[in-house]
Scaffold this motif. Structure first.
Motif, PDB file in Angstrom:
ATOM      1  N   SER A  25       2.074   0.241  10.819  1.00 21.49           N
ATOM      2  CA  SER A  25       1.213  -0.703  10.108  1.00 21.49           C
ATOM      3  C   SER A  25       0.583  -1.749  11.010  1.00 21.49           C
ATOM      4  O   SER A  25      -0.590  -2.094  10.828  1.00 21.49           O
ATOM      5  CB  SER A  25       2.023  -1.401   9.001  1.00 21.49           C
ATOM      6  OG  SER A  25       2.517  -0.469   8.059  1.00 21.49           O
ATOM      7  N   TYR A 111       3.042  -5.502   2.166  1.00 21.74           N
ATOM      8  CA  TYR A 111       2.230  -5.873   1.005  1.00 21.74           C
ATOM      9  C   TYR A 111       3.054  -5.680  -0.266  1.00 21.74           C
ATOM     10  O   TYR A 111       3.909  -4.798  -0.344  1.00 21.74           O
ATOM     11  CB  TYR A 111       0.967  -5.009   0.970  1.00 21.74           C
ATOM     12  CG  TYR A 111      -0.048  -5.413  -0.066  1.00 21.74           C
ATOM     13  CD1 TYR A 111      -0.735  -6.613   0.037  1.00 21.74           C
ATOM     14  CD2 TYR A 111      -0.314  -4.575  -1.149  1.00 21.74           C
ATOM     15  CE1 TYR A 111      -1.673  -6.981  -0.911  1.00 21.74           C
ATOM     16  CE2 TYR A 111      -1.260  -4.934  -2.109  1.00 21.74           C
ATOM     17  CZ  TYR A 111      -1.930  -6.135  -1.985  1.00 21.74           C
ATOM     18  OH  TYR A 111      -2.861  -6.493  -2.929  1.00 21.74           O
ATOM     19  N   GLU A 113       2.445  -4.551  -3.232  1.00 19.90           N
ATOM     20  CA  GLU A 113       2.283  -3.353  -4.052  1.00 19.90           C
ATOM     21  C   GLU A 113       2.418  -2.119  -3.164  1.00 19.90           C
ATOM     22  O   GLU A 113       1.802  -2.044  -2.101  1.00 19.90           O
ATOM     23  CB  GLU A 113       0.916  -3.342  -4.744  1.00 19.90           C
ATOM     24  CG  GLU A 113       0.749  -4.426  -5.795  1.00 19.90           C
ATOM     25  CD  GLU A 113      -0.609  -4.364  -6.469  1.00 19.90           C
ATOM     26  OE1 GLU A 113      -1.386  -3.440  -6.158  1.00 19.90           O
ATOM     27  OE2 GLU A 113      -0.889  -5.248  -7.290  1.00 19.90           O
ATOM     28  N   ASP A 114       3.232  -1.158  -3.591  1.00 22.00           N
ATOM     29  CA  ASP A 114       3.464   0.034  -2.784  1.00 22.00           C
ATOM     30  C   ASP A 114       4.151   1.072  -3.662  1.00 22.00           C
ATOM     31  O   ASP A 114       4.845   0.710  -4.622  1.00 22.00           O
ATOM     32  CB  ASP A 114       4.340  -0.303  -1.570  1.00 22.00           C
ATOM     33  CG  ASP A 114       4.253   0.734  -0.474  1.00 22.00           C
ATOM     34  OD1 ASP A 114       4.818   1.832  -0.653  1.00 22.00           O
ATOM     35  OD2 ASP A 114       3.626   0.460   0.559  1.00 22.00           O
ATOM     36  N   HIS A 119       9.652  -0.888  -0.005  1.00 23.51           N
ATOM     37  CA  HIS A 119       8.598  -1.776   0.496  1.00 23.51           C
ATOM     38  C   HIS A 119       8.313  -2.901  -0.495  1.00 23.51           C
ATOM     39  O   HIS A 119       8.074  -4.047  -0.095  1.00 23.51           O
ATOM     40  CB  HIS A 119       7.332  -0.972   0.777  1.00 23.51           C
ATOM     41  CG  HIS A 119       7.424  -0.123   2.001  1.00 23.51           C
ATOM     42  ND1 HIS A 119       6.676  -0.353   3.134  1.00 23.51           N
ATOM     43  CD2 HIS A 119       8.202   0.962   2.281  1.00 23.51           C
ATOM     44  CE1 HIS A 119       6.978   0.541   4.059  1.00 23.51           C
ATOM     45  NE2 HIS A 119       7.894   1.346   3.558  1.00 23.51           N
ATOM     46  N   TRP A 154      -0.532  -3.448   5.185  1.00 21.06           N
ATOM     47  CA  TRP A 154      -0.536  -2.250   4.354  1.00 21.06           C
ATOM     48  C   TRP A 154       0.459  -1.235   4.911  1.00 21.06           C
ATOM     49  O   TRP A 154       0.581  -1.042   6.108  1.00 21.06           O
ATOM     50  CB  TRP A 154      -1.903  -1.575   4.348  1.00 21.06           C
ATOM     51  CG  TRP A 154      -3.123  -2.269   3.880  1.00 21.06           C
ATOM     52  CD1 TRP A 154      -4.402  -1.808   4.029  1.00 21.06           C
ATOM     53  CD2 TRP A 154      -3.264  -3.531   3.191  1.00 21.06           C
ATOM     54  NE1 TRP A 154      -5.299  -2.684   3.482  1.00 21.06           N
ATOM     55  CE2 TRP A 154      -4.635  -3.758   2.966  1.00 21.06           C
ATOM     56  CE3 TRP A 154      -2.357  -4.492   2.748  1.00 21.06           C
ATOM     57  CZ2 TRP A 154      -5.120  -4.878   2.316  1.00 21.06           C
ATOM     58  CZ3 TRP A 154      -2.827  -5.631   2.108  1.00 21.06           C
ATOM     59  CH2 TRP A 154      -4.194  -5.808   1.896  1.00 21.06           C
ATOM     60  N   SER A 155       1.123  -0.523   4.012  1.00 19.45           N
ATOM     61  CA  SER A 155       2.001   0.584   4.386  1.00 19.45           C
ATOM     62  C   SER A 155       1.209   1.886   4.386  1.00 19.45           C
ATOM     63  O   SER A 155       0.167   2.009   3.738  1.00 19.45           O
ATOM     64  CB  SER A 155       3.162   0.682   3.396  1.00 19.45           C
ATOM     65  OG  SER A 155       3.780   1.956   3.456  1.00 19.45           O
ATOM     66  N   HIS A 157       2.086   4.351   2.831  1.00 17.76           N
ATOM     67  CA  HIS A 157       2.206   4.908   1.477  1.00 17.76           C
ATOM     68  C   HIS A 157       1.106   4.401   0.545  1.00 17.76           C
ATOM     69  O   HIS A 157       0.858   5.006  -0.495  1.00 17.76           O
ATOM     70  CB  HIS A 157       3.559   4.529   0.868  1.00 17.76           C
ATOM     71  CG  HIS A 157       4.726   4.896   1.722  1.00 17.76           C
ATOM     72  ND1 HIS A 157       5.159   6.188   1.869  1.00 17.76           N
ATOM     73  CD2 HIS A 157       5.559   4.140   2.489  1.00 17.76           C
ATOM     74  CE1 HIS A 157       6.202   6.216   2.684  1.00 17.76           C
ATOM     75  NE2 HIS A 157       6.458   4.993   3.071  1.00 17.76           N
ATOM     76  N   LEU A 158       0.467   3.291   0.893  1.00 19.03           N
ATOM     77  CA  LEU A 158      -0.509   2.661   0.003  1.00 19.03           C
ATOM     78  C   LEU A 158      -1.811   3.453   0.024  1.00 19.03           C
ATOM     79  O   LEU A 158      -2.442   3.606   1.070  1.00 19.03           O
ATOM     80  CB  LEU A 158      -0.756   1.217   0.441  1.00 19.03           C
ATOM     81  CG  LEU A 158      -1.556   0.328  -0.502  1.00 19.03           C
ATOM     82  CD1 LEU A 158      -0.845   0.182  -1.837  1.00 19.03           C
ATOM     83  CD2 LEU A 158      -1.771  -1.042   0.125  1.00 19.03           C
ATOM     84  N   ARG A 159      -2.223   3.961  -1.127  1.00 17.44           N
ATOM     85  CA  ARG A 159      -3.422   4.797  -1.205  1.00 17.44           C
ATOM     86  C   ARG A 159      -4.654   3.988  -1.609  1.00 17.44           C
ATOM     87  O   ARG A 159      -5.712   4.115  -1.020  1.00 17.44           O
ATOM     88  CB  ARG A 159      -3.188   5.921  -2.221  1.00 17.44           C
ATOM     89  CG  ARG A 159      -2.108   6.902  -1.794  1.00 17.44           C
ATOM     90  CD  ARG A 159      -2.545   7.754  -0.615  1.00 17.44           C
ATOM     91  NE  ARG A 159      -1.541   8.747  -0.256  1.00 17.44           N
ATOM     92  CZ  ARG A 159      -1.697   9.630   0.725  1.00 17.44           C
ATOM     93  NH1 ARG A 159      -2.809   9.655   1.412  1.00 17.44           N
ATOM     94  NH2 ARG A 159      -0.745  10.495   0.998  1.00 17.44           N
ATOM     95  N   ASN A 160      -4.509   3.186  -2.641  1.00 15.71           N
ATOM     96  CA  ASN A 160      -5.643   2.399  -3.130  1.00 15.71           C
ATOM     97  C   ASN A 160      -5.603   1.009  -2.513  1.00 15.71           C
ATOM     98  O   ASN A 160      -4.970   0.094  -3.029  1.00 15.71           O
ATOM     99  CB  ASN A 160      -5.596   2.309  -4.661  1.00 15.71           C
ATOM    100  CG  ASN A 160      -5.716   3.672  -5.303  1.00 15.71           C
ATOM    101  OD1 ASN A 160      -6.538   4.490  -4.883  1.00 15.71           O
ATOM    102  ND2 ASN A 160      -4.900   3.928  -6.315  1.00 15.71           N
ATOM    103  N   HIS A 161      -6.261   0.875  -1.370  1.00 18.70           N
ATOM    104  CA  HIS A 161      -6.184  -0.365  -0.624  1.00 18.70           C
ATOM    105  C   HIS A 161      -7.016  -1.455  -1.287  1.00 18.70           C
ATOM    106  O   HIS A 161      -8.191  -1.251  -1.585  1.00 18.70           O
ATOM    107  CB  HIS A 161      -6.689  -0.165   0.810  1.00 18.70           C
ATOM    108  CG  HIS A 161      -5.836   0.765   1.611  1.00 18.70           C
ATOM    109  ND1 HIS A 161      -6.045   2.120   1.633  1.00 18.70           N
ATOM    110  CD2 HIS A 161      -4.765   0.532   2.414  1.00 18.70           C
ATOM    111  CE1 HIS A 161      -5.157   2.686   2.423  1.00 18.70           C
ATOM    112  NE2 HIS A 161      -4.370   1.756   2.907  1.00 18.70           N
TER     113      HIS A 161
END
Length: 239
Positions: A25, A111, A113-114, A119, A154-155, A157-161
Motif C-alpha cells: 500500500s 482505510y 472501509e475494506d 483491515h 488503500w488496501s 482488497h479495496l475495489r471501489n476506491h
C-alpha cells in the motif's frame, strides 16, 4: 525483529494489519520518506498466518528481507490474532503504548472501509489507540502523546476506491517498492498466475493510475479525516 514495546522515536509510523500490507500500500511512500532523511517504522498487528503457502517462520524471513529493501529504522509486531483481529481494550493499550514511545509525527493506517475484516478492525484500532495515547494516569509505557497527523491508505482488497485527499508521487521509488513486495514470495509468487497480469502487475498498474491522476508516472493515494494545512500552494513549492 525489534521488540514492539521499545521502538525508537520516529517521524513516520505505518501500522499494517499483516506483513506485506505496508509494502503493497505505501512502500513507495516509505522509500520516499527515507530518501528525505526521515526515521520510518512499520508495526504489524499480526503475523499474517495461516496462509496457503506460508508459515510464521517463512513470513518472518520474508519480512526481514523486505525490511532491508525498505531501509526501515524499526519494525515490530504486536502478535495479535490473524483472521480475528479485534479492537479490544488490551490491543488498544498495546498499540497506544507504541505510539507513546515512538512519538511519530505522522501515522499511516488502513482505510476504514475494506472487504477484509482485519483491515476494518485495524483502522478502528488505530483511531482509538491514537486517542488513548494522550490519556493521563494510565499504566501504558511512555509519556502521554497525541500523534498530530494521521492519514489512511488503500488496501489491495479495496475495489471501489473513494476520491483520495491527496496522492503522493512515488515515480522514483516504484521499482524499489516492487522489489520489496517481491520478497513476500509465499504470498505474491507461489501458487499465483505467472502470466500477465500477475499480482505484481496489478499493484504496479494501480500505482500507475494514481500517478496518471496527478500527471506523474506513479502515485500512492491517501485519505484524511482532518484538514490538511499547506505552507505554500503545491505547484508554487520550491522543494
Amino acid at each position: 525483529m525489534a521488540d514492539p514495546i521499545s521502538p525508537p522515536e520516529l517521524d513516520l509510523l505505518v501500522v499494517s494489519p499483516h506483513p506485506d500490507d505496508a509494502e503493497i500500500s505505501v512502500g513507495g511512500t516509505i522509500l520516499k520518506s527515507k530518501q528525505a532523511g526521515l526515521k520510518v517504522g512499520v508495526l504489524e498487528l499480526t503475523n499474517g498466518e495461516p496462509t496457503p503457502h506460508g508459515s510464521p517462520e517463512i513470513r518472518a524471513k520474508e519480512t526481514a528481507a523486505a525490511t532491508q529493501v525498505l531501509g526501515l529504522d524499526w519494525r515490530g509486531n504486536l502478535r495479535l490474532p490473524n483472521r480475528s483481529l479485534q479492537n479490544t481494550l488490551e490491543a488498544r493499550a498495546a498499540l497506544a503504548g507504541v505510539f507513546r514511545l515512538s512519538r511519530p509525527k505522522v501515522i499511516l493506517a488502513p482505510y476504514w472501509e475494506d472487504v477484509h475484516p482485519d483491515h476494518v478492525a485495524a483502522s478502528q484500532l488505530v483511531d482509538d489507540a491514537r486517542f488513548w495515547a494522550k490519556l493521563s494516569k494510565t499504566d501504558m509505557p511512555g509519556e502521554r502523546y497525541w500523534p498530530p497527523t494521521m492519514y489512511y491508505y488503500w488496501s489491495i482488497h479495496l475495489r471501489n476506491h473513494p476520491k483520495p485527499s491527496f496522492v503522493l508521487d512515488i515515480s522514483n521509488t516504484l521499482e524499489q517498492k516492487i522489489d520489496a513486495i517481491r520478497c513476500y514470495e509465499s504470498q505474491m509468487l507461489v501458487g499465483r498466475p505467472t502470466e500477465f497480469p500477475t499480482v505484481l502487475d496489478d499493484i504496479r498498474d494501480r500505482n500507475r493510475y494514481w500517478g496518471w491522476a496527478i500527471h506523474t508516472a506513479y502515485g500512492e493515494p491517501f485519505a484524511s479525516r482532518e484538514e490538511i494545512g499547506l505552507p505554500l500552494l503545491p505547484t508554487l513549492s520550491t522543494d
